[in-house]
Design an enzyme around this catalytic site. Structure first.
Site, PDB file in Angstrom:
ATOM      1  N   ARG A 159       0.854  -1.182   0.000  1.00 15.91           N
ATOM      2  CA  ARG A 159       0.000   0.000   0.000  1.00 15.91           C
ATOM      3  C   ARG A 159       0.896   1.240   0.000  1.00 15.91           C
ATOM      4  NH1 ARG A 159      -2.106  -3.575   3.892  1.00 15.91           N
ATOM      5  NH2 ARG A 159      -4.238  -4.233   3.433  1.00 15.91           N
TER       6      ARG A 159
ATOM      7  N   HIS B 237      -3.963  -8.822   3.565  1.00 18.21           N
ATOM      8  CA  HIS B 237      -5.404  -8.786   3.801  1.00 18.21           C
ATOM      9  C   HIS B 237      -5.740  -9.588   5.048  1.00 18.21           C
ATOM     10  CE1 HIS B 237      -6.507  -7.799  -0.637  1.00 18.21           C
ATOM     11  NE2 HIS B 237      -6.346  -6.710   0.079  1.00 18.21           N
TER      12      HIS B 237
ATOM     13  N   TYR C 186     -10.384  -9.025  -6.012  1.00 25.32           N
ATOM     14  CA  TYR C 186      -9.508  -9.360  -7.132  1.00 25.32           C
ATOM     15  C   TYR C 186      -9.901 -10.576  -7.961  1.00 25.32           C
ATOM     16  CZ  TYR C 186      -6.679  -5.865  -4.897  1.00 25.32           C
ATOM     17  OH  TYR C 186      -6.251  -4.694  -4.351  1.00 25.32           O
TER      18      TYR C 186
END
Length: 149
Positions: free
Chosen positions: A6, A124, A134
């Site tokens: 990120r 995650h 995704y």
């Protein structure tokens, strides 16, 4: 692109979190989830090149953070987004940091990497979260599944 990190994780990456010899980085991400990300050889090379050449020219070369700017000992989210905005204008199409993360996950899934592995790589909280964002099932995949019967 090759780490799935990120933007905030990239900005907060410290020199002590990087182990180029063993080709991995340690990241504490969203929800305080700790993970280790292995690095491709070409990424290690680029990181070494950046640290030894570009970063060394900075007045903030002694910063504890990997990415420094001309004005700060740490790249912040706004500065990175601004850089991507300028680069997008130069290239003539839009690119942004999260697009690289999205591409990382999508490509791994397309290449058959187990969803649990992808989930762990990107930090995650669950494989369901990874699948939700995704895993896209198109008509070709559905048709192939039907033909397996």
């Amino acid at each position: 692109m090759y780490t799935g990190m990120r933007i905030s994780e990239i900005c907060n990456l410290k020199m002590v979190d990087i182990d180029l010899e063993n080709r991995r980085i340690s990241v504490v991400g969203k929800g305080n989830i700790y993970r280790r990300i292995p690095l491709r050889e070409d990424v290690v090379y680029m990181m070494k090149e950046y640290v030894e050449q570009e970063r060394e020219k900075s007045k903030f070369a002694d910063s504890e953070y990997l990415i420094v700017t001309q004005r700060s000992a740490k790249m912040d989210r706004t500065a990175m987004l601004t850089w991507f905005w300028r680069l997008s204008a130069e290239l003539g199409f839009r690119i942004y940091p999260h697009k690289f993360r999205h591409t990382f996950c999508t490509r791994l899934i397309q290449l058959g990497v187990p969803i649990l592995t992808v989930s762990k790589l990107v930090g995650h909280s669950s494989p369901q979260m990874t699948a939700r964002y995704y895993v896209k099932i198109g008509m070709n995949e559905k048709l192939h599944a039907i033909h397996l019967l």
